[in-house]
Design a protein around this motif. Structure first.
Motif, PDB file in Angstrom:
ATOM      1  N   PRO A  79      30.196  18.396  46.788  1.00 62.36           N
ATOM      2  CA  PRO A  79      31.919  18.342  46.407  1.00 62.36           C
ATOM      3  C   PRO A  79      32.126  19.014  44.978  1.00 62.36           C
ATOM      4  CG  PRO A  79      30.717  15.882  45.675  1.00 62.36           C
ATOM      5  CD  PRO A  79      29.807  16.582  46.996  1.00 62.36           C
ATOM      6  N   ASP A  80      30.438  18.666  44.137  1.00 59.82           N
ATOM      7  CA  ASP A  80      30.855  19.421  42.699  1.00 59.82           C
ATOM      8  C   ASP A  80      31.072  20.994  42.688  1.00 59.82           C
ATOM      9  OD1 ASP A  80      30.350  16.942  41.860  1.00 59.82           O
ATOM     10  OD2 ASP A  80      28.385  16.988  41.758  1.00 59.82           O
ATOM     11  N   SER A  81      30.237  21.611  44.143  1.00 61.23           N
ATOM     12  CA  SER A  81      30.475  22.563  44.594  1.00 61.23           C
ATOM     13  C   SER A  81      31.749  23.055  44.116  1.00 61.23           C
ATOM     14  CB  SER A  81      30.062  23.266  45.619  1.00 61.23           C
ATOM     15  OG  SER A  81      30.173  23.183  46.604  1.00 61.23           O
ATOM     16  N   LYS A  82      32.723  22.214  44.549  1.00 55.31           N
ATOM     17  CA  LYS A  82      33.953  23.272  44.701  1.00 55.31           C
ATOM     18  C   LYS A  82      34.612  24.327  43.603  1.00 55.31           C
ATOM     19  CE  LYS A  82      38.718  21.970  46.698  1.00 55.31           C
ATOM     20  NZ  LYS A  82      39.401  21.049  47.089  1.00 55.31           N
ATOM     21  N   ASN A  83      34.650  23.189  42.489  1.00 55.64           N
ATOM     22  CA  ASN A  83      34.632  24.261  40.945  1.00 55.64           C
ATOM     23  C   ASN A  83      33.473  24.526  40.876  1.00 55.64           C
ATOM     24  OD1 ASN A  83      37.625  23.629  41.322  1.00 55.64           O
ATOM     25  ND2 ASN A  83      37.150  21.757  41.431  1.00 55.64           N
ATOM     26  N   ALA A  84      32.481  24.566  41.265  1.00 54.90           N
ATOM     27  CA  ALA A  84      31.521  24.715  40.189  1.00 54.90           C
ATOM     28  C   ALA A  84      30.891  26.372  39.247  1.00 54.90           C
ATOM     29  CB  ALA A  84      30.104  24.253  41.190  1.00 54.90           C
ATOM     30  N   LYS A  85      30.515  26.238  38.482  1.00 49.15           N
ATOM     31  CA  LYS A  85      30.659  27.864  37.743  1.00 49.15           C
ATOM     32  C   LYS A  85      29.185  28.767  38.371  1.00 49.15           C
ATOM     33  CE  LYS A  85      32.098  25.967  33.110  1.00 49.15           C
ATOM     34  NZ  LYS A  85      32.423  25.748  32.010  1.00 49.15           N
ATOM     35  N   LEU A  86      29.396  29.998  38.127  1.00 46.25           N
ATOM     36  CA  LEU A  86      28.658  30.501  38.762  1.00 46.25           C
ATOM     37  C   LEU A  86      26.822  30.007  37.917  1.00 46.25           C
ATOM     38  CD1 LEU A  86      29.853  34.517  39.232  1.00 46.25           C
ATOM     39  CD2 LEU A  86      29.351  32.964  40.852  1.00 46.25           C
ATOM     40  N   GLY A  87      25.676  29.754  38.461  1.00 47.22           N
ATOM     41  CA  GLY A  87      24.445  29.471  38.308  1.00 47.22           C
ATOM     42  C   GLY A  87      24.651  28.099  37.294  1.00 47.22           C
ATOM     43  N   GLN A  88      25.579  27.590  37.815  1.00 50.27           N
ATOM     44  CA  GLN A  88      25.031  26.286  38.215  1.00 50.27           C
ATOM     45  C   GLN A  88      24.582  25.311  39.055  1.00 50.27           C
ATOM     46  OE1 GLN A  88      29.389  23.796  37.194  1.00 50.27           O
ATOM     47  NE2 GLN A  88      28.839  21.729  38.300  1.00 50.27           N
ATOM     48  N   LEU A  89      23.410  24.548  38.754  1.00 51.10           N
ATOM     49  CA  LEU A  89      22.683  23.424  39.364  1.00 51.10           C
ATOM     50  C   LEU A  89      22.971  22.675  40.222  1.00 51.10           C
ATOM     51  CD1 LEU A  89      19.843  23.548  40.160  1.00 51.10           C
ATOM     52  CD2 LEU A  89      19.258  21.555  38.537  1.00 51.10           C
ATOM     53  N   LEU A  90      23.264  22.909  41.616  1.00 54.55           N
ATOM     54  CA  LEU A  90      23.969  21.625  42.521  1.00 54.55           C
ATOM     55  C   LEU A  90      22.941  21.283  43.065  1.00 54.55           C
ATOM     56  CD1 LEU A  90      27.208  24.172  43.458  1.00 54.55           C
ATOM     57  CD2 LEU A  90      27.479  22.625  41.761  1.00 54.55           C
ATOM     58  N   GLY A  91      23.344  19.812  44.279  1.00 48.71           N
ATOM     59  CA  GLY A  91      22.710  19.787  45.484  1.00 48.71           C
ATOM     60  C   GLY A  91      22.755  17.627  44.997  1.00 48.71           C
ATOM     61  N   ASP A  92      23.812  17.158  44.153  1.00 54.13           N
ATOM     62  CA  ASP A  92      23.168  15.919  43.643  1.00 54.13           C
ATOM     63  C   ASP A  92      24.605  15.246  44.105  1.00 54.13           C
ATOM     64  OD1 ASP A  92      20.454  15.891  42.317  1.00 54.13           O
ATOM     65  OD2 ASP A  92      21.426  16.405  40.665  1.00 54.13           O
ATOM     66  N   GLY A  93      25.811  15.987  44.250  1.00 51.31           N
ATOM     67  CA  GLY A  93      27.017  15.231  44.370  1.00 51.31           C
ATOM     68  C   GLY A  93      26.877  14.460  45.887  1.00 51.31           C
ATOM     69  N   GLY A  94      28.148  13.919  45.705  1.00 46.14           N
ATOM     70  CA  GLY A  94      28.684  13.531  47.579  1.00 46.14           C
ATOM     71  C   GLY A  94      28.508  11.912  47.525  1.00 46.14           C
ATOM     72  N   PRO A  95      29.543  11.372  47.887  1.00 45.02           N
ATOM     73  CA  PRO A  95      30.121   9.888  48.572  1.00 45.02           C
ATOM     74  C   PRO A  95      29.230   8.863  47.471  1.00 45.02           C
ATOM     75  CG  PRO A  95      30.833  10.897  50.522  1.00 45.02           C
ATOM     76  CD  PRO A  95      30.085  11.686  49.581  1.00 45.02           C
ATOM     77  N   SER A  96      29.549   7.337  47.392  1.00 53.78           N
ATOM     78  CA  SER A  96      28.062   6.670  46.965  1.00 53.78           C
ATOM     79  C   SER A  96      27.553   5.672  48.086  1.00 53.78           C
ATOM     80  CB  SER A  96      29.358   5.559  45.941  1.00 53.78           C
ATOM     81  OG  SER A  96      30.438   5.231  46.982  1.00 53.78           O
ATOM     82  N   TYR A  97      27.962   6.043  49.144  1.00 55.61           N
ATOM     83  CA  TYR A  97      27.008   5.493  49.739  1.00 55.61           C
ATOM     84  C   TYR A  97      26.179   6.272  50.946  1.00 55.61           C
ATOM     85  CZ  TYR A  97      30.310   7.669  52.933  1.00 55.61           C
ATOM     86  OH  TYR A  97      31.648   8.218  53.805  1.00 55.61           O
ATOM     87  N   THR A  98      25.478   5.705  51.591  1.00 56.66           N
ATOM     88  CA  THR A  98      24.020   6.870  52.406  1.00 56.66           C
ATOM     89  C   THR A  98      24.427   6.632  54.085  1.00 56.66           C
ATOM     90  OG1 THR A  98      22.490   4.859  52.612  1.00 56.66           O
ATOM     91  CG2 THR A  98      22.836   7.270  50.793  1.00 56.66           C
ATOM     92  N   ILE A  99      24.172   6.915  54.815  1.00 56.46           N
ATOM     93  CA  ILE A  99      24.167   7.010  56.358  1.00 56.46           C
ATOM     94  C   ILE A  99      22.537   6.375  57.071  1.00 56.46           C
ATOM     95  CG2 ILE A  99      25.229   7.637  59.008  1.00 56.46           C
ATOM     96  CD1 ILE A  99      27.170   7.184  56.765  1.00 56.46           C
ATOM     97  N   PRO A 100      22.399   5.380  57.489  1.00 55.93           N
ATOM     98  CA  PRO A 100      21.312   4.490  58.190  1.00 55.93           C
ATOM     99  C   PRO A 100      21.163   5.862  58.552  1.00 55.93           C
ATOM    100  CG  PRO A 100      22.805   3.308  58.021  1.00 55.93           C
ATOM    101  CD  PRO A 100      24.236   4.160  58.088  1.00 55.93           C
ATOM    102  N   SER A 101      19.737   5.847  58.645  1.00 59.86           N
ATOM    103  CA  SER A 101      18.503   7.470  59.812  1.00 59.86           C
ATOM    104  C   SER A 101      19.058   6.620  60.884  1.00 59.86           C
ATOM    105  CB  SER A 101      17.058   7.017  59.668  1.00 59.86           C
ATOM    106  OG  SER A 101      16.263   7.958  60.548  1.00 59.86           O
ATOM    107  N   GLU A 102      18.954   8.034  62.189  1.00 58.47           N
ATOM    108  CA  GLU A 102      19.035   7.925  63.691  1.00 58.47           C
ATOM    109  C   GLU A 102      18.049   9.015  64.207  1.00 58.47           C
ATOM    110  OE1 GLU A 102      23.326   6.418  65.341  1.00 58.47           O
ATOM    111  OE2 GLU A 102      23.753   8.185  63.480  1.00 58.47           O
ATOM    112  N   ILE A 103      16.518   9.195  62.847  1.00 61.29           N
ATOM    113  CA  ILE A 103      16.612   9.897  63.433  1.00 61.29           C
ATOM    114  C   ILE A 103      15.618   9.903  64.537  1.00 61.29           C
ATOM    115  CG2 ILE A 103      13.551  11.095  62.949  1.00 61.29           C
ATOM    116  CD1 ILE A 103      14.020  10.065  60.010  1.00 61.29           C
ATOM    117  N   GLN A 104      15.407  10.602  65.955  1.00 56.78           N
ATOM    118  CA  GLN A 104      14.837  10.568  67.474  1.00 56.78           C
ATOM    119  C   GLN A 104      13.960  11.192  67.612  1.00 56.78           C
ATOM    120  OE1 GLN A 104      18.410   9.372  70.377  1.00 56.78           O
ATOM    121  NE2 GLN A 104      19.538   8.532  68.061  1.00 56.78           N
TER     122      GLN A 104
END
Length: 250
Positions: A79-104
């Protein structure tokens, strides 16, 4: 006679209303490079339902594919990418919760696979919003043998994985470490086009690659599944009438 005709009409209408239901849920992603459609797996319900929830909230609209690596994957959903400046480092944003693994084991990283990004947590729980679509590449059996030894810690690829990775391609070294919860139905050329854009040292595209994500309507999903089976879409008079009486939730 009129009663019989009306009874037959409503009987036919009821059959159409209650029988028509898609087997899967689908989302459409609009980009500047074109449109892709993704099928969400029923085998990964936690990831499927969370993704749909965010789509209905318009959470992904105007976010970027902020990490792009050719012959690997394209990643977005920060979500931090919506108004990110060019070159801004991204990849850490998101809701406060996680989704349990469903690896199959049966759901693996073939070209077009939809996977959930995550940090380096031991439970392999997924980010609630960040996802990637695999572009990947084709492998030889010798290459897969090498991956088994060097990257997979001795875990062997199944015959189905080997067949897919040597013919369709993908990113096999991700198998068993990230949840795959869907796959591309249409738009392979779009994924290839986004994966080919020029990027900076952090793999962020030099030109913003935005997304707009919508859930297919029930009728769109039904017709898509019909077309995938080689059948004609249903858009006739009785279908349109039936859709008026049928819930659009599916």
């Amino acid at each position: 006679m009129k009663r019989i005709v009306l009874s037959l009409f409503f009987c036919a209408l009821s059959i159409v209303v209650f029988a028509a239901k898609p087997a899967f849920k689908y989302v459409r992603i609009q980009t500047d490079k074109g449109v892709v459609v993704l099928k969400l797996y029923n085998e990964t319900p936690k990831h499927r339902d969370n993704f749909i929830k965010l789509v209905k909230e318009n959470y992904f609209d105007s976010l970027l594919f902020h990490r792009v690596i050719q012959n690997f994957m394209i990643q977005g959903g920060d979500p931090d990418s919506k108004n990110a400046k060019l070159g801004q480092l991204l990849g850490d944003g998101g809701p406060s919760y996680t989704i349990p693994s469903e690896i199959q084991s049966g759901l693996f990283h073939k070209k077009g696979a939809l996977g959930a990004a995550r940090d380096d947590n031991p439970a392999k729980a997924s980010s609630a919003s960040q996802f990637y679509i695999v572009q990947g590449k084709k492998f030889t059996n010798a290459g897969l043998d090498s991956l088994e030894t060097l990257r997979m810690k001795g875990v062997k690829f199944t015959e189905a994985q080997r067949t897919t990775y040597t013919t369709v391609g993908g990113t096999p070294h991700l198998d068993g470490n990230y949840t795959v919860f869907g796959e591309l139905v249409t738009g392979t050329d779009v994924i290839d086009a986004i994966a080919a854009v020029k990027t900076d040292k952090n793999d962020r595209p030099l030109t913003d690659e935005r997304m707009y994500v919508k859930l297919l309507t029930k009728r769109e999903a039904i017709n898509l599944e019909r077309e995938l089976k080689g059948l004609k879409p249903q858009n006739g008079f009785f279908t349109k009438i039936a859709d008026l009486f049928s819930s659009q939730n599916y």
